[in-house]
Design an enzyme around this catalytic site. Structure first.
Site, mmCIF file in Angstrom:
data_model
loop_
_atom_site.group_PDB
_atom_site.id
_atom_site.type_symbol
_atom_site.label_atom_id
_atom_site.label_comp_id
_atom_site.label_asym_id
_atom_site.label_seq_id
_atom_site.Cartn_x
_atom_site.Cartn_y
_atom_site.Cartn_z
ATOM 1 N N GLY A 177 0.857 -1.243 0.016
ATOM 2 C CA GLY A 177 0.002 -0.092 0.009
ATOM 3 C C GLY A 177 0.705 1.288 -0.255
ATOM 4 N N GLY A 179 0.070 4.343 -0.136
ATOM 5 C CA GLY A 179 -0.609 5.609 0.267
ATOM 6 C C GLY A 179 0.127 6.381 1.109
ATOM 7 N N VAL A 180 -0.526 7.201 2.059
ATOM 8 C CA VAL A 180 0.178 8.139 2.656
ATOM 9 C C VAL A 180 0.812 7.457 3.921
ATOM 10 N N ILE A 181 0.224 6.397 4.720
ATOM 11 C CA ILE A 181 0.918 6.015 5.762
ATOM 12 C C ILE A 181 2.213 5.341 5.271
ATOM 13 N N GLU A 200 2.588 -1.246 -4.522
ATOM 14 C CA GLU A 200 1.299 -0.416 -4.664
ATOM 15 C C GLU A 200 0.256 -0.815 -5.907
ATOM 16 N N VAL A 234 -0.973 -7.504 -4.989
ATOM 17 C CA VAL A 234 -0.565 -8.369 -4.006
ATOM 18 C C VAL A 234 -1.504 -9.802 -4.008
ATOM 19 N N ARG A 268 -7.714 2.504 6.123
ATOM 20 C CA ARG A 268 -8.355 2.170 7.218
ATOM 21 C C ARG A 268 -10.032 2.215 7.157
ATOM 22 N N ASP A 307 -13.242 9.810 11.546
ATOM 23 C CA ASP A 307 -13.167 8.741 11.002
ATOM 24 C C ASP A 307 -14.362 7.523 10.824
ATOM 25 N N HIS A 438 10.310 38.375 2.865
ATOM 26 C CA HIS A 438 11.730 37.756 2.092
ATOM 27 C C HIS A 438 12.778 37.724 3.052
HETATM 28 P P1 FAD Z 1 -9.585 7.984 16.775
HETATM 29 O O1 FAD Z 1 -8.467 9.112 16.885
HETATM 30 O O2 FAD Z 1 -9.460 6.473 16.114
HETATM 31 O O3 FAD Z 1 -10.340 8.010 18.110
HETATM 32 C C1 FAD Z 1 -11.558 7.139 18.331
HETATM 33 C C2 FAD Z 1 -11.430 6.910 19.918
HETATM 34 O O4 FAD Z 1 -12.470 6.139 20.204
HETATM 35 C C3 FAD Z 1 -10.275 5.863 20.233
HETATM 36 O O5 FAD Z 1 -9.387 6.317 21.079
HETATM 37 C C4 FAD Z 1 -11.009 4.655 20.902
HETATM 38 O O6 FAD Z 1 -10.366 3.952 21.716
HETATM 39 C C5 FAD Z 1 -12.308 5.180 21.181
HETATM 40 N N1 FAD Z 1 -13.569 4.335 21.112
HETATM 41 C C6 FAD Z 1 -14.106 3.558 19.937
HETATM 42 N N2 FAD Z 1 -14.973 2.733 20.275
HETATM 43 C C7 FAD Z 1 -15.399 3.171 21.576
HETATM 44 C C8 FAD Z 1 -16.542 2.717 22.392
HETATM 45 N N3 FAD Z 1 -17.323 1.838 22.339
HETATM 46 N N4 FAD Z 1 -16.291 3.165 23.815
HETATM 47 C C9 FAD Z 1 -15.347 4.111 23.976
HETATM 48 N N5 FAD Z 1 -14.427 4.546 23.001
HETATM 49 C C10 FAD Z 1 -14.368 4.093 21.930
HETATM 50 N N6 FAD Z 1 -4.010 12.360 10.068
HETATM 51 C C11 FAD Z 1 -3.563 13.695 9.821
HETATM 52 O O7 FAD Z 1 -4.590 14.571 9.736
HETATM 53 N N7 FAD Z 1 -2.315 13.914 9.566
HETATM 54 C C12 FAD Z 1 -1.531 13.073 9.726
HETATM 55 O O8 FAD Z 1 -0.233 13.247 9.744
HETATM 56 C C13 FAD Z 1 -1.990 11.671 9.905
HETATM 57 N N8 FAD Z 1 -1.099 10.507 10.180
HETATM 58 C C14 FAD Z 1 -1.763 9.284 10.458
HETATM 59 C C15 FAD Z 1 -0.775 8.407 10.754
HETATM 60 C C16 FAD Z 1 -1.045 6.747 10.779
HETATM 61 C C17 FAD Z 1 -0.135 5.921 11.046
HETATM 62 C C18 FAD Z 1 -2.390 6.831 11.160
HETATM 63 C C19 FAD Z 1 -2.849 5.406 11.227
HETATM 64 C C20 FAD Z 1 -3.234 7.866 10.816
HETATM 65 C C21 FAD Z 1 -2.837 9.170 10.738
HETATM 66 N N9 FAD Z 1 -3.782 10.342 10.451
HETATM 67 C C22 FAD Z 1 -3.347 11.556 10.172
HETATM 68 C C23 FAD Z 1 -5.111 10.019 10.505
HETATM 69 C C24 FAD Z 1 -5.878 10.360 12.076
HETATM 70 O O9 FAD Z 1 -5.050 9.792 12.950
HETATM 71 C C25 FAD Z 1 -7.369 10.172 12.074
HETATM 72 O O10 FAD Z 1 -8.017 10.851 11.039
HETATM 73 C C26 FAD Z 1 -7.968 10.614 13.331
HETATM 74 O O11 FAD Z 1 -7.151 10.176 14.524
HETATM 75 C C27 FAD Z 1 -9.317 10.282 13.408
HETATM 76 O O12 FAD Z 1 -9.695 10.918 14.717
HETATM 77 P P2 FAD Z 1 -11.138 10.243 15.434
HETATM 78 O O13 FAD Z 1 -11.094 10.972 16.972
HETATM 79 O O14 FAD Z 1 -12.273 10.031 14.544
HETATM 80 O O15 FAD Z 1 -10.792 8.545 15.608
HETATM 81 P P1 NAD Z 2 -4.568 5.239 1.914
HETATM 82 O O1 NAD Z 2 -5.962 5.045 1.376
HETATM 83 O O2 NAD Z 2 -3.978 6.561 1.864
HETATM 84 O O3 NAD Z 2 -3.626 4.366 0.758
HETATM 85 C C1 NAD Z 2 -3.790 2.909 0.861
HETATM 86 C C2 NAD Z 2 -2.946 2.450 -0.425
HETATM 87 O O4 NAD Z 2 -3.139 1.213 -0.601
HETATM 88 C C3 NAD Z 2 -3.574 3.010 -1.747
HETATM 89 O O5 NAD Z 2 -2.784 3.897 -2.400
HETATM 90 C C4 NAD Z 2 -4.222 1.747 -2.378
HETATM 91 O O6 NAD Z 2 -4.345 1.841 -3.848
HETATM 92 C C5 NAD Z 2 -3.420 0.848 -1.858
HETATM 93 N N1 NAD Z 2 -3.834 -0.558 -1.897
HETATM 94 C C6 NAD Z 2 -5.006 -0.800 -1.321
HETATM 95 N N2 NAD Z 2 -5.137 -2.475 -1.837
HETATM 96 C C7 NAD Z 2 -3.990 -2.856 -1.906
HETATM 97 C C8 NAD Z 2 -3.328 -3.991 -2.283
HETATM 98 N N3 NAD Z 2 -4.329 -5.055 -2.118
HETATM 99 N N4 NAD Z 2 -2.209 -4.193 -2.954
HETATM 100 C C9 NAD Z 2 -1.498 -3.060 -3.147
HETATM 101 N N5 NAD Z 2 -1.819 -1.756 -2.739
HETATM 102 C C10 NAD Z 2 -2.960 -1.826 -2.132
HETATM 103 O O7 NAD Z 2 -4.423 4.572 3.171
HETATM 104 P P2 NAD Z 2 -3.392 4.817 4.406
HETATM 105 O O8 NAD Z 2 -1.978 5.194 3.747
HETATM 106 O O9 NAD Z 2 -3.573 3.160 5.090
HETATM 107 O O10 NAD Z 2 -3.867 5.570 5.549
HETATM 108 C C11 NAD Z 2 -5.063 5.860 5.996
HETATM 109 C C12 NAD Z 2 -5.859 7.074 6.492
HETATM 110 O O11 NAD Z 2 -4.959 7.569 7.237
HETATM 111 C C13 NAD Z 2 -5.975 7.973 5.118
HETATM 112 O O12 NAD Z 2 -7.170 8.390 5.160
HETATM 113 C C14 NAD Z 2 -4.867 8.894 5.492
HETATM 114 O O13 NAD Z 2 -5.253 10.089 4.760
HETATM 115 C C15 NAD Z 2 -4.659 9.118 6.829
HETATM 116 N N6 NAD Z 2 -3.225 9.443 6.965
HETATM 117 C C16 NAD Z 2 -2.901 10.823 6.885
HETATM 118 C C17 NAD Z 2 -1.513 11.188 7.069
HETATM 119 C C18 NAD Z 2 -1.216 12.377 6.723
HETATM 120 O O14 NAD Z 2 -1.949 13.444 6.602
HETATM 121 N N7 NAD Z 2 0.081 12.678 6.590
HETATM 122 C C19 NAD Z 2 -0.772 10.173 7.304
HETATM 123 C C20 NAD Z 2 -0.751 8.693 7.458
HETATM 124 C C21 NAD Z 2 -2.340 8.618 7.380
#
Ligand code: FAD
Ligand code: NAD
Length: 460
Positions: A177, A179-181, A200, A234, A268, A307, A438
């Site tokens: 994958g 993507g961003v992560i 990818e 894959v 996700r 999310d 600047h």
């Molecule tokens: P979450 O942060 O997932 O929070 C949900 C919370 O609800 C959790 O703490 C969970 O434990 C709790 N919960 C769930 N069900 C229950 C229940 N039944 N009872 C009580 N609690 C519960 N976004 C960016 O904008 N910039 C980035 O750089 C970025 N980097 C990322 C890197 C990675 C590796 C990942 C995985 C994501 C990244 N994201 C980034 C995406 C970002 O983290 C999410 O979009 C964001 O955290 C979503 O927030 P949320 O509150 O909706 O969900």
């Molecule tokens: P993503 O949707 O950004 O990327 C997933 C990638 O996996 C896509 O390019 C897709 O084509 C590929 N893919 C899917 N199935 C596949 C397969 N079978 N074989 C090969 N490639 C495949 O998802 P992510 O990178 O997992 O990130 C999840 C979420 O977290 C995104 O919504 C992203 O915006 C958020 N996030 C944001 C940041 C940031 O803002 N800097 C950083 C990390 C994550």
């Protein structure tokens, strides 16, 4: 005295805790339920830890290029556990900050898993405690997605959360994958010394980006030594000779790549698995909770944000949606706008964009494009960071800015100018006429706009 409105927020991530604070600031009596740790994915398993790790990678970059600045460094050594400890320290300091903010607003925090009993009542599964409120916000977030291929549950396969908990650095990793992560992890691991391959399935890395920016980024990433294989579907993962062999289909031919670890970053999926939402009839569609423009579900008084509602899964979007939800729960009627949502990638160089890509804009608009390379910017030379460009997409007739894409130094901070401007429906003239400081890299934005209104200065 009138009674305070009672609001329950489920989830202490960025979709939940800022909303809880907003509701409390607006005078509500707020309860926040979190089953795990405050700060959710962003703070504990997402945005913050990944950026802390990438900052360590950027220190390596600085060491490597120190000679250019006239400083001789006698080698460097990666202490991986110290890198991870530093990341953990950043997370725990911020996490403590969230708890204090909630306490300061007298928000009742319950540690436990919420589950619906009726449209106004949730129960804490672990204790049986019931909480009745006037309005409920669901901000339960998302979980890493999976793909249905053989070997996906093998011991050598990790999701993003497991990567952030690694105790040692793998010698090699295949990231499924691009993507961003996937791209951010590739950058980090590659800098630390791991041999990285990205598989990818689509033709380009980060397929949601403007194509020109995506192609440019892909070339730069490949130049750092990351093996990028696109159009690779894959097929499976198998344990072979103490390594994980990932097989894929590329143009009807089967290929394979082996590594110590396989990292799965294929998107996700919204998570409402513990909430029992079907019991109260909350509508969900394609795996995400459905809301209207006021962030309210089909059940009056129950809102959802972040999310768990799918769409753009970004921290700042979750946070904005949560705030709109509680404002509306408190009696406002405000529509969440998705017109100018920035998206940032913390690679080196960084990428940031807002608005339409060239491909999207062309579908419905007669467009003009202004580009300015960082090679024409003085500050970029000072920083020794001259790769990339600013690309502005504007409507041809009125010059209204439809999209801004930046690949280059400080892109993720600079995009805020474009976000504000696009929220105010700015034209390219507005940017070109605004005097920029600047020497700064922000002058590249002004010069890109100038290319569409009289011509840039620092470009032939
Ligand atoms: P979450 O942060 O997932 O929070 C949900 C919370 O609800 C959790 O703490 C969970 O434990 C709790 N919960 C769930 N069900 C229950 C229940 N039944 N009872 C009580 N609690 C519960 N976004 C960016 O904008 N910039 C980035 O750089 C970025 N980097 C990322 C890197 C990675 C590796 C990942 C995985 C994501 C990244 N994201 C980034 C995406 C970002 O983290 C999410 O979009 C964001 O955290 C979503 O927030 P949320 O509150 O909706 O969900
Ligand atoms: P993503 O949707 O950004 O990327 C997933 C990638 O996996 C896509 O390019 C897709 O084509 C590929 N893919 C899917 N199935 C596949 C397969 N079978 N074989 C090969 N490639 C495949 O998802 P992510 O990178 O997992 O990130 C999840 C979420 O977290 C995104 O919504 C992203 O915006 C958020 N996030 C944001 C940041 C940031 O803002 N800097 C950083 C990390 C994550």
């Amino acid at each position: 005295m009138t009674e305070k409105a009672k609001i329950t927020v489920i989830g202490g991530g960025v979709g939940g805790y800022p909303a809880a604070i907003r509701a409390a600031r607006m005078g509500a009596d707020v309860t926040l339920i979190e089953r795990d740790v405050l700060g959710g994915t962003c703070l504990n398993r997402g945005c913050i830890p990944t950026k802390a790790l990438l900052q360590s990678a950027s220190v390596i970059q600085t060491m490597k290029e120190s000679q250019i600045f006239g400083i001789t460094c006698k080698g460097y050594e990666v202490n991986f556990s110290a890198v991870m400890n530093r990341k953990n320290n950043v997370v725990s300091r911020l996490s403590g900050g969230v708890a204090s903010l909630l306490n300061a607003k007298k928000i009742k925090i319950i540690k436990g898993t919420a589950s619906f009993v009726d449209p106004q009542t949730v129960q804490i599964s672990e204790t049986g405690e019931k909480i009745k409120s006037d309005k409920i916000l669901i901000a339960s977030g998302s979980q890493p997605g999976k793909i249905p291929v053989p070997g996906i549950d093998g011991p050598g396969v990790m999701d993003s959360t497991q990567v952030l908990e690694m105790k040692s650095l793998p010698k090699s990793a295949v990231i499924i994958g691009g993507g961003v992560i996937g791209v951010e992890f590739a950058q980090f691991l590659n800098a630390m010394g791991t041999s990285v391959t990205i598989l990818e399935m689509l033709p380009n890395l980060i397929p949601t980006l403007d194509l020109e920016i995506s192609v440019h980024l892909q070339k730069l990433i490949a130049k750092t030594g990351v093996n990028v294989i696109t159009n690779a579907a894959v097929k499976g993962i198998a344990d072979k000779d103490d390594a994980n062999e990932v097989t894929y289909l590329l143009a009807d031919k089967t290929g394979s790549v082996s590594a110590e670890k396989v990292i799965l970053t294929v998107g996700r999926k919204p998570d409402f698995s513990f909430l029992n939402i079907d019991k109260v009839g909350i509508k969900h569609d394609g795996g995400a909770i459905v809301v209207n423009e006021f962030m309210e579900t089909n059940i009056s008084g129950i809102y959802a944000a972040g999310d768990v509602i799918g769409g753009i899964m970004l921290a700042h979007v979750a946070s904005a949606e949560g705030e709109y939800a509680v404002k509306n729960a408190m009696g406002h009627k405000e529509v969440m706008s998705y017109r100018a949502i920035p998206s940032c990638i913390y690679t080196s160089p960084e990428v940031a964009c807002v608005g339409l890509s060239e491909e999207e804009a062309k579908r419905n608009h007669d467009i003009q494009i202004g580009r300015f390379p960082f090679r024409g910017n003085g500050k970029a030379f000072v920083l020794n960071d001259i790769e990339g460009m600013v690309k502005i997409i504007a409507d041809r007739q009125y010059g209204q800015v439809l999209g801004v894409h930046i690949l280059g130094p400080h892109a993720t901070d600079m995009i805020a100018e474009a976000v504000l401007g696009m929220n105010m429906e700015m034209t390219v003239m507005d940017i070109a006429n605004a005097v920029h400081p600047h020497p700064t890299v922000s002058e590249a934005i002004m010069e890109a706009a100038m290319t569409l209104s009289g011509g840039a200065i620092h470009m032939p």
